[in-house]
Scaffold this active site. Structure first.
Site, PDB file in Angstrom:
ATOM      1  N   HIS A  18      -8.955 -36.605 -22.354  1.00  0.00           N
ATOM      2  CA  HIS A  18      -7.563 -37.086 -22.353  1.00  0.00           C
ATOM      3  C   HIS A  18      -6.881 -36.749 -21.035  1.00  0.00           C
ATOM      4  CE1 HIS A  18      -7.660 -36.276 -26.957  1.00  0.00           C
ATOM      5  NE2 HIS A  18      -7.556 -37.585 -26.840  1.00  0.00           N
ATOM      6  N   LYS A  42      -3.395 -38.786 -41.875  1.00  0.00           N
ATOM      7  CA  LYS A  42      -4.399 -37.917 -41.257  1.00  0.00           C
ATOM      8  C   LYS A  42      -3.851 -36.507 -41.122  1.00  0.00           C
ATOM      9  CE  LYS A  42      -7.353 -40.128 -37.768  1.00  0.00           C
ATOM     10  NZ  LYS A  42      -7.329 -40.317 -36.321  1.00  0.00           N
ATOM     11  N   ARG A  91     -14.445 -45.056 -23.338  1.00  0.00           N
ATOM     12  CA  ARG A  91     -15.603 -44.178 -23.221  1.00  0.00           C
ATOM     13  C   ARG A  91     -16.910 -44.952 -23.200  1.00  0.00           C
ATOM     14  NH1 ARG A  91     -13.293 -40.203 -27.742  1.00  0.00           N
ATOM     15  NH2 ARG A  91     -12.558 -42.240 -28.374  1.00  0.00           N
ATOM     16  N   SER A 128     -11.832 -35.432 -29.677  1.00  0.00           N
ATOM     17  CA  SER A 128     -11.228 -34.273 -30.353  1.00  0.00           C
ATOM     18  C   SER A 128     -12.008 -33.924 -31.615  1.00  0.00           C
ATOM     19  CB  SER A 128      -9.774 -34.563 -30.722  1.00  0.00           C
ATOM     20  OG  SER A 128      -9.011 -34.851 -29.583  1.00  0.00           O
TER      21      SER A 128
END
Ligand code: COD
Length: 160
Positions: A18, A42, A91, A128
């Site tokens: 990040h 979440k 990514r 994460s």
């Protein structure tokens, strides 16, 4: 007029991946807003306030990064602050389908552009959730996080 962009995410917690994207955006724009998007379905490891504090400390040296949370649509965050661009890291191709969908939806909703920055290959496998999983079982993730984030993660996992 200041040129603004937003880097949105969950940041539970912020990683070096990040940070790489935020740092690169901060060199391209006058002001970079980091938006911790609240997702009530979440349950995070860190509270939204804790995530904001960890991001603030990690980005303090950039000098042009503003961190806040938001509950709602990213395009509304952008509209309220006159932000024309979303900056996202890509990514791998696995990110692409969903990111393309969101970019096209956000463009259709409000005309806000999404710009994709290719991830630093050092961090292309980093998320994460993987960091949390590896750390939970005692794996070494110190090189993947800013030192204060690593300390906070170690402390949080020890509490559980
Ligand atoms: N290298 C480079 N970039 C990375 C890396 C890495 N290793 N890891 C993450 N990133 C970048 C990516 O661009 C990623 O999108 C961003 O950081 C945030 O990552 P996460 O995992 O913290 O956050 P996500 O994927 O949970 O974030 C999704 C959003 C919160 C951005 C999205 O759900 C959203 O915009 N929600 C708000 C509600 C909304 O507007 N919904 C409609 C969307 S069309």
């Amino acid at each position: 007029k200041l040129r603004r962009a937003v880097c949105p995410g969950s940041f539970d917690p912020i990683t070096n991946g990040h940070l790489d994207i935020i740092g690169r955006a901060s060199r391209l724009y006058d002001v970079v807003h980091v938006a911790v998007m609240i997702n009530q379905s979440k349950q995070g490891l860190f509270t939204v306030e804790e995530r904001i504090e960890l991001i603030r400390e990690a980005t303090a040296d950039y000098g042009n990064v503003e961190v806040e949370s938001f509950h709602g649509l990213l395009v509304d965050f952008c509209k309220q602050r006159d932000i024309p661009a979303i900056v996202k890291g890509l990514r791998a191709v696995s990110d692409f389908d969903y990111e393309l969908q969101m970019a096209q939806m956000n463009m259709g909703l409000s005309g806000v552009e999404t710009l994709f920055v290719p991830t630093n290959p050092t961090y292309s496998f980093l998320s994460s959730s993987l960091v949390k999983e590896v750390a939970t079982w005692g794996g070494d993730v110190a090189h993947l996080l800013p030192p204060h984030v690593h300390a906070a993660l170690t402390a949080r996992l020890a509490d559980r």
